[in-house]
Enzyme design. Structure first.
Site, short mmCIF file in Angstrom:
data_model
loop_
_atom_site.label_atom_id
_atom_site.label_comp_id
_atom_site.label_asym_id
_atom_site.label_seq_id
_atom_site.Cartn_x
_atom_site.Cartn_y
_atom_site.Cartn_z
N GLY A 14 0.77 -1.36 -0.37
CA GLY A 14 0.15 -0.23 -0.05
C GLY A 14 0.98 1.44 -0.03
O GLY A 14 2.08 0.86 0.06
N PHE A 15 0.17 2.27 0.69
CA PHE A 15 0.91 3.74 0.30
C PHE A 15 2.13 3.85 0.45
O PHE A 15 3.65 3.74 0.76
CB PHE A 15 -0.28 4.40 0.20
CG PHE A 15 0.25 6.34 0.32
CD1 PHE A 15 1.33 6.71 -0.19
CD2 PHE A 15 -0.17 6.75 1.80
CE1 PHE A 15 1.78 7.64 0.83
CE2 PHE A 15 0.04 7.73 1.69
CZ PHE A 15 1.42 8.64 0.94
N ILE A 16 1.39 3.48 2.08
CA ILE A 16 2.69 3.50 3.40
C ILE A 16 3.08 2.49 3.94
O ILE A 16 4.74 2.77 3.51
CB ILE A 16 1.89 4.55 5.13
CG1 ILE A 16 1.18 5.27 4.72
CG2 ILE A 16 2.79 4.33 6.29
CD1 ILE A 16 0.33 5.59 5.98
N GLY A 40 -3.83 -1.92 -2.04
CA GLY A 40 -2.40 -1.79 -2.45
C GLY A 40 -2.23 -2.38 -3.73
O GLY A 40 -3.39 -2.82 -4.62
N LEU A 80 -0.51 -2.44 8.69
CA LEU A 80 -1.33 -1.42 8.06
C LEU A 80 -2.20 -1.96 7.82
O LEU A 80 -2.78 -1.31 7.16
CB LEU A 80 -0.33 -0.79 7.26
CG LEU A 80 1.47 -0.22 8.36
CD1 LEU A 80 1.84 0.40 6.83
CD2 LEU A 80 0.67 0.93 8.77
N THR A 99 -12.42 -6.28 8.43
CA THR A 99 -11.35 -5.87 7.67
C THR A 99 -10.42 -5.58 8.84
O THR A 99 -9.44 -5.93 9.32
CB THR A 99 -10.91 -5.44 6.90
OG1 THR A 99 -11.46 -5.70 5.48
CG2 THR A 99 -9.91 -5.33 6.05
N ALA A 121 -1.61 0.02 12.86
CA ALA A 121 -1.60 1.44 12.28
C ALA A 121 -3.10 2.08 12.61
O ALA A 121 -4.00 1.38 12.36
CB ALA A 121 -1.72 0.97 11.14
N TYR A 153 -15.65 2.83 11.01
CA TYR A 153 -14.71 2.90 10.65
C TYR A 153 -13.60 3.24 11.82
O TYR A 153 -12.90 2.98 12.61
CB TYR A 153 -14.03 3.95 9.51
CG TYR A 153 -12.48 3.98 9.26
CD1 TYR A 153 -12.20 2.87 9.01
CD2 TYR A 153 -11.59 5.28 9.44
CE1 TYR A 153 -10.39 2.77 8.59
CE2 TYR A 153 -10.01 5.48 9.05
CZ TYR A 153 -9.23 4.06 8.88
OH TYR A 153 -7.70 4.23 8.30
N LYS A 157 -11.62 0.72 14.38
CA LYS A 157 -9.72 1.20 14.99
C LYS A 157 -9.61 1.37 16.26
O LYS A 157 -8.87 1.18 17.15
CB LYS A 157 -9.10 1.90 14.08
CG LYS A 157 -9.29 2.24 12.49
CD LYS A 157 -8.10 0.73 12.42
CE LYS A 157 -7.49 1.22 11.37
NZ LYS A 157 -6.26 -0.23 11.08
#
Ligand code: UDP
Length: 325
Positions: A14-16, A40, A80, A99, A121, A153, A157
């Site tokens: 993925g991005f990070i 990703g 992540l 997820t 994360a 979301y 988290k």
């Protein structure tokens, strides 16, 4: 980093995650990536193919066999992999919740089997509608009702954070929950709603730059390279585990000012248009007006601070987008 460590990065394409992989491999570490390529992209890590210190597994973190095999080799797990972006969350709430909650549960169980340190994360979304700026890790949080799916979301988290800290309390696992604030840089895609790649893409294409609401809402954007430096520091600092950390920039900008800056830096003649939230997301959507982190905890622990300004970060995103896919 003196000793060589093996990192397992979930969501490492993925991005990070891909920037974290780059930085760790450059520092001589071994990197194992598990990514199902749902959001990703293999292209983000393809340049490491053939590196003996890099291994890529295309699998879901809910694939217990693959996860276990990789976790058994890892000193540190950086988790992540998650459903990402407010737009995706509004569209696919079941996927988001499953997820985020079940994925983290699987990762914590695997970390416990091998006693590896685990960074989880989390997100600035957990501060919800909190109005005491800046947001500090131990502040109370104010989320909207369960009838509004965007809050799923943040709630999922928060469950991740509770679960991680419970593993610390009950089993002594070294857990480090990290609340990431808005993070930007090359490879971030606008497909899931992220504002900066969207604005840059729109400006470069000469299309209208779409500011949602009146554009007076503000965010602090941190360069991904700075976020990665904080993650690496937290992954090795002996005193890090057991507490939550905010990681982000404290440089605040309104979305309207961001649109103007993107237009200026790209030399674009795109008009800036405002779009009501109900049209951009779904009726009843609630946005956060301001979101600013208090990062004194991570600064005190690591001596960390962001190095790149918003302008420098935008320039790197513009250069990346100009190269094309
Ligand atoms: N936004 C916008 N235009 C877009 C995409 C996003 O004005 O095309 C706004 C969005 O409503 C929010 C801010 O930009 O106020 C940041 O959105 P993003 O999805 O990047 O991150 P968030 O902070 O919402 O997690």
């Amino acid at each position: 980093m003196a000793e060589s460590l093996t990192y397992l990065i979930t969501g490492g394409a993925g991005f990070i995650g891909s920037h974290l992989s780059d930085a760790l491999l450059a520092a001589g570490q071994r990197v194992l990536v598990i990514d199902d390529l749902s959001t990703g992209r293999y292209a983000n890590v393809a340049h490491h193919a053939g590196n003996p210190r890099f291994h890529f597994a295309r699998a879901s973190i809910r694939d217990a066999i693959v996860l276990d095999r990789l976790a058994s080799q890892a000193d540190v797990i950086v988790h992540l992999a998650a459903a990402v972006g407010v737009q995706l969350i509004v569209q696919q709430p079941v996927h988001t919740i499953e997820t985020n909650v079940m994925g983290t549960e699987a990762v914590l169980k695997a970390a416990l089997r091998y006693r590896s340190r685990v960074l989880i994360a989390s997100t600035s979304e957990v501060y919800g509608k909190g109005s005491r700026i800046p947001f500090s890790e131990d502040d109370d949080v104010l989320l909207g009702p369960s009838s509004k799916s965007r809050w799923s979301y943040a709630a999922s988290k928060m469950v991740d954070e509770f679960l991680a800290l419970a593993y610390r309390d009950e089993y002594g696992l070294e857990v480090v929950p990290v609340r990431l604030f808005n993070t930007v840089g090359p490879r971030q895609t606008g497909r899931y709603g992220m504002v900066i790649p969207r604005f840059v893409g729109q400006a470069l294409a000469g299309e209208p730059i779409t500011v949602y609401g009146d554009g007076q809402q503000s965010r602090c954007f941190c360069a991904v390279s700075d976020v990665v430096a904080a993650l690496i520091g937290l992954s090795t600092e002996p005193a890090a585990p057991g507490r939550v950390y905010n990681v982000g920039s404290e440089e605040e900008t309104t979305i309207m000012a961001l649109a103007e800056l993107v237009r200026e830096l790209t030399g674009s003649r795109s008009p800036i248009v405002t779009i009501p939230y109900a049209e951009a997301y779904a009726p009843g959507f609630e946005d956060m007006q301001r979101r600013v982190p208090d990062t004194s905890r991570v600064r005190a622990l690591l001596g960390w601070q962001p190095r790149l300004s918003l302008q420098e970060t935008l320039q790197s995103v513009i250069a990346y987008e100009q190269q094309g896919p």
